[in-house]
Design an enzyme around this catalytic site. Sequence first.
Site, PDB file in Angstrom:
ATOM      1  N   ARG A   1       0.990  -1.165   0.069  1.00 53.58           N
ATOM      2  CA  ARG A   1       0.000   0.031   0.028  1.00 53.58           C
ATOM      3  C   ARG A   1       0.787   1.311  -0.017  1.00 53.58           C
ATOM      4  O   ARG A   1       0.492   2.435   0.562  1.00 53.58           O
ATOM      5  CB  ARG A   1      -0.877  -0.065   1.183  1.00 53.58           C
ATOM      6  CG  ARG A   1      -1.900  -1.253   1.139  1.00 53.58           C
ATOM      7  CD  ARG A   1      -3.083  -0.765   0.313  1.00 53.58           C
ATOM      8  NE  ARG A   1      -4.330  -1.630   0.534  1.00 53.58           N
ATOM      9  CZ  ARG A   1      -5.443  -1.460   1.147  1.00 53.58           C
ATOM     10  NH1 ARG A   1      -5.494   0.020   1.553  1.00 53.58           N
ATOM     11  NH2 ARG A   1      -6.224  -2.266   1.190  1.00 53.58           N
TER      12      ARG A   1
ATOM     13  N   ARG B   1      -3.827   6.563   0.387  1.00 53.40           N
ATOM     14  CA  ARG B   1      -4.512   7.990   0.962  1.00 53.40           C
ATOM     15  C   ARG B   1      -3.311   8.632   1.775  1.00 53.40           C
ATOM     16  O   ARG B   1      -3.629   9.921   2.004  1.00 53.40           O
ATOM     17  CB  ARG B   1      -5.687   7.700   1.836  1.00 53.40           C
ATOM     18  CG  ARG B   1      -6.691   7.445   1.000  1.00 53.40           C
ATOM     19  CD  ARG B   1      -7.891   6.812   1.613  1.00 53.40           C
ATOM     20  NE  ARG B   1      -7.245   5.511   1.887  1.00 53.40           N
ATOM     21  CZ  ARG B   1      -8.197   4.622   2.838  1.00 53.40           C
ATOM     22  NH1 ARG B   1      -9.410   4.922   3.068  1.00 53.40           N
ATOM     23  NH2 ARG B   1      -7.915   3.287   2.892  1.00 53.40           N
TER      24      ARG B   1
ATOM     25  N   ARG C   1      -7.702  11.127  -6.407  1.00 52.38           N
ATOM     26  CA  ARG C   1      -8.733  10.297  -6.104  1.00 52.38           C
ATOM     27  C   ARG C   1     -10.049  11.349  -6.018  1.00 52.38           C
ATOM     28  O   ARG C   1     -11.043  10.733  -6.504  1.00 52.38           O
ATOM     29  CB  ARG C   1      -8.556   9.712  -4.473  1.00 52.38           C
ATOM     30  CG  ARG C   1      -9.513   9.336  -4.027  1.00 52.38           C
ATOM     31  CD  ARG C   1      -9.801   7.875  -4.401  1.00 52.38           C
ATOM     32  NE  ARG C   1     -10.828   7.118  -3.563  1.00 52.38           N
ATOM     33  CZ  ARG C   1     -12.116   7.425  -3.360  1.00 52.38           C
ATOM     34  NH1 ARG C   1     -12.781   8.320  -4.272  1.00 52.38           N
ATOM     35  NH2 ARG C   1     -12.836   6.737  -2.631  1.00 52.38           N
TER      36      ARG C   1
ATOM     37  N   ASP D   1      -7.084  -3.250  -6.992  1.00 58.54           N
ATOM     38  CA  ASP D   1      -7.561  -3.774  -5.874  1.00 58.54           C
ATOM     39  C   ASP D   1      -7.704  -5.414  -5.695  1.00 58.54           C
ATOM     40  O   ASP D   1      -7.681  -5.889  -6.831  1.00 58.54           O
ATOM     41  CB  ASP D   1      -8.716  -3.175  -5.528  1.00 58.54           C
ATOM     42  CG  ASP D   1      -9.027  -3.085  -3.792  1.00 58.54           C
ATOM     43  OD1 ASP D   1      -8.024  -3.435  -3.178  1.00 58.54           O
ATOM     44  OD2 ASP D   1     -10.013  -2.711  -3.416  1.00 58.54           O
TER      45      ASP D   1
ATOM     46  N   TYR E   1     -14.757 -12.363   0.297  1.00 55.77           N
ATOM     47  CA  TYR E   1     -15.350 -11.040  -0.137  1.00 55.77           C
ATOM     48  C   TYR E   1     -16.638 -11.534  -1.065  1.00 55.77           C
ATOM     49  O   TYR E   1     -17.692 -11.103  -0.745  1.00 55.77           O
ATOM     50  CB  TYR E   1     -14.506 -10.246  -0.845  1.00 55.77           C
ATOM     51  CG  TYR E   1     -13.589  -9.251   0.090  1.00 55.77           C
ATOM     52  CD1 TYR E   1     -14.215  -8.431   0.821  1.00 55.77           C
ATOM     53  CD2 TYR E   1     -12.390 -10.101   0.280  1.00 55.77           C
ATOM     54  CE1 TYR E   1     -13.132  -7.508   1.683  1.00 55.77           C
ATOM     55  CE2 TYR E   1     -11.405  -9.261   1.072  1.00 55.77           C
ATOM     56  CZ  TYR E   1     -11.836  -8.003   2.054  1.00 55.77           C
ATOM     57  OH  TYR E   1     -11.304  -7.555   3.028  1.00 55.77           O
TER      58      TYR E   1
HETATM   59  O1  CP3 Z   1       0.364  -0.142  -2.921  1.00 56.01           O
HETATM   60  C1  CP3 Z   1      -0.946   0.053  -3.236  1.00 56.01           C
HETATM   61  O2  CP3 Z   1      -1.750   0.826  -3.203  1.00 56.01           O
HETATM   62  C2  CP3 Z   1      -1.149  -1.043  -4.301  1.00 56.01           C
HETATM   63  C3  CP3 Z   1      -2.607  -1.313  -4.480  1.00 56.01           C
HETATM   64  C4  CP3 Z   1      -3.328  -2.017  -3.578  1.00 56.01           C
HETATM   65  C5  CP3 Z   1      -4.757  -1.643  -2.802  1.00 56.01           C
HETATM   66  N1  CP3 Z   1      -5.130  -2.683  -2.169  1.00 56.01           N
HETATM   67  C6  CP3 Z   1      -5.278  -0.203  -3.043  1.00 56.01           C
HETATM   68  C7  CP3 Z   1      -6.333   0.281  -2.234  1.00 56.01           C
HETATM   69  C8  CP3 Z   1      -3.434  -3.375  -2.988  1.00 56.01           C
HETATM   70  C9  CP3 Z   1      -2.277  -4.174  -3.277  1.00 56.01           C
HETATM   71  C10 CP3 Z   1      -4.251  -3.629  -2.234  1.00 56.01           C
HETATM   72  C11 CP3 Z   1      -4.417  -4.985  -1.444  1.00 56.01           C
HETATM   73  C12 CP3 Z   1      -6.115  -5.112  -0.734  1.00 56.01           C
HETATM   74  N2  CP3 Z   1      -7.136  -4.740  -0.989  1.00 56.01           N
HETATM   75  C13 CP3 Z   1      -5.962  -6.126   0.171  1.00 56.01           C
HETATM   76  C14 CP3 Z   1      -4.855  -6.986   0.664  1.00 56.01           C
HETATM   77  C15 CP3 Z   1      -4.105  -6.533   1.493  1.00 56.01           C
HETATM   78  C16 CP3 Z   1      -4.673  -6.315   2.995  1.00 56.01           C
HETATM   79  O3  CP3 Z   1      -4.839  -4.968   3.277  1.00 56.01           O
HETATM   80  O4  CP3 Z   1      -4.782  -7.257   3.848  1.00 56.01           O
HETATM   81  C17 CP3 Z   1      -7.269  -6.345   0.736  1.00 56.01           C
HETATM   82  C18 CP3 Z   1      -7.780  -6.979   1.874  1.00 56.01           C
HETATM   83  C19 CP3 Z   1      -8.064  -5.274  -0.157  1.00 56.01           C
HETATM   84  C20 CP3 Z   1      -9.368  -4.889   0.104  1.00 56.01           C
HETATM   85  C21 CP3 Z   1      -9.917  -3.535   0.338  1.00 56.01           C
HETATM   86  N3  CP3 Z   1      -9.758  -2.361  -0.734  1.00 56.01           N
HETATM   87  C22 CP3 Z   1     -10.226  -2.879   1.469  1.00 56.01           C
HETATM   88  C23 CP3 Z   1     -10.597  -3.671   2.744  1.00 56.01           C
HETATM   89  C24 CP3 Z   1     -10.270  -1.468   1.261  1.00 56.01           C
HETATM   90  C25 CP3 Z   1     -10.875  -0.657   2.422  1.00 56.01           C
HETATM   91  C26 CP3 Z   1     -10.049  -0.305   3.465  1.00 56.01           C
HETATM   92  C27 CP3 Z   1      -8.869   0.598   3.183  1.00 56.01           C
HETATM   93  O5  CP3 Z   1      -7.735   0.090   3.501  1.00 56.01           O
HETATM   94  O6  CP3 Z   1      -9.118   1.652   2.183  1.00 56.01           O
HETATM   95  C28 CP3 Z   1     -10.011  -1.185  -0.203  1.00 56.01           C
HETATM   96  C29 CP3 Z   1      -9.619  -0.012  -0.702  1.00 56.01           C
HETATM   97  C30 CP3 Z   1      -8.498   0.365  -1.393  1.00 56.01           C
HETATM   98  N4  CP3 Z   1      -7.392  -0.404  -1.771  1.00 56.01           N
HETATM   99  C31 CP3 Z   1      -7.826   1.634  -1.287  1.00 56.01           C
HETATM  100  C32 CP3 Z   1      -6.826   1.795  -1.867  1.00 56.01           C
HETATM  101  C33 CP3 Z   1      -5.661   2.851  -2.247  1.00 56.01           C
HETATM  102  C34 CP3 Z   1      -8.636   2.863  -0.468  1.00 56.01           C
HETATM  103  C35 CP3 Z   1      -9.599   3.432  -1.517  1.00 56.01           C
HETATM  104  C36 CP3 Z   1      -9.863   4.890  -1.224  1.00 56.01           C
HETATM  105  O7  CP3 Z   1      -8.880   5.590  -2.133  1.00 56.01           O
HETATM  106  O8  CP3 Z   1     -10.937   5.186  -0.839  1.00 56.01           O
END
Ligand code: CP3
Length: 340
Positions: free
Chosen positions: A23, A27, A36, A73, A148
């Site tokens: 990540r 944000r 975003r 994602d 999910y």
């Molecule tokens: O470096 C990176 O940002 C690479 C991209 C990436 C995202 N999610 C972007 C994202 C990667 C590799 C992920 C993996 C991901 N997504 C996982 C596995 C890792 C982990 O955290 O266990 C999981 C479970 C998810 C599912 C997911 N996506 C959730 C639970 C959420 C909401 C909670 C949160 O942390 O925001 C997301 C949204 C998400 N994925 C965002 C980003 C940048 C935030 C979205 C926004 O801008 O509102």
Amino acid sequence: MTKTVLRVLGGEAVWPPPVWLMRQAGRYLPEYRAMRAQAGDFLKLCLTPELAAEITLQPLRRFGMDAAILFSDLPIVSLGLGQNLRYAEGEGPVLPPIRTEADLDALSLDKVAATVAPVWETVRRIAADIGDATLIGFSGAPFTVACYMVEGHGSRDFASARLMAYREPALFARLIDLIVAGNLIYLRGQADAGAEVLMLFDSWAGMLPPNEFRRWVIEPTARIVAALHATHPHIPIIGFPRLAGAMLGDYALNARVQGVAIDTSMKPESAADMVRPHIALQGNLDPLALVAGGEPMHTSARRILDALRGRPHIFNLGHGVVPQTPPENVGALVEQIRAA
Ligand code: CP3
């Protein structure tokens, strides 16, 4: 010169170790928040190659990590299988839950390629622009994607998904098989577009007891790895069976991955004992130590560096960067690793 991340995944101990952060785009970076806000919708960001490629490279421009992970994602593959996916503001993925044979009948592999094609285009654009860093593609691993897809949203325990696995194992197995096949299309396309490493995030693997862990985490992951290596023999694969605990060694050996990402709770020395020495370990600084910065961060990072010195190691966090992380702490961490 082969890129350091690829050398480490080839089994070589490189000092200082290469570094990137799960990540690392997102944000906590003002330049991400600006894009975003402009796009409005998170899914639109993931499916617009120009924007997703730029976001992927934002942290590299600022901090010069050794690798970038595709900005996308985890449940995008479920969208490809035909399950509607959306993001409620401030929440994670929201999907219409799969609970019956009929729900599953409505999904198929027919539209995976057409749906995920923008992600492949994103990978192509990043590859053209990434320079010396390594491009990591990814998807959710079958069990976590199934969590999910069945639950329909994030959850503390994913009880509906885990109950389906006990009560209707044939139905759950059919879902897992479909995700394996969808992931193969999705990940092969990423490799063909220029991803140099592939990572499988199994964020909820640690909820399963050992037998279920073997059946729903290790076995489907092993099938993906074997099939990917049949068509793309040289692409290294990193698995992240989060909270696998004592199952980590079994996972590394039997899933046949080249790297294992370890979560924050895992003692690096224990991971090193459990996982064969030619398999790379990736991790595992606490994301909150990165938020704290300063002495607590540097001491924690130093412990991990020392514990894994002499074996193939990619420095990373034990889970993703959290939004309240001060960007300057990320810079200080990357500098510390470089100067180790
Ligand atoms: O470096 C990176 O940002 C690479 C991209 C990436 C995202 N999610 C972007 C994202 C990667 C590799 C992920 C993996 C991901 N997504 C996982 C596995 C890792 C982990 O955290 O266990 C999981 C479970 C998810 C599912 C997911 N996506 C959730 C639970 C959420 C909401 C909670 C949160 O942390 O925001 C997301 C949204 C998400 N994925 C965002 C980003 C940048 C935030 C979205 C926004 O801008 O509102």
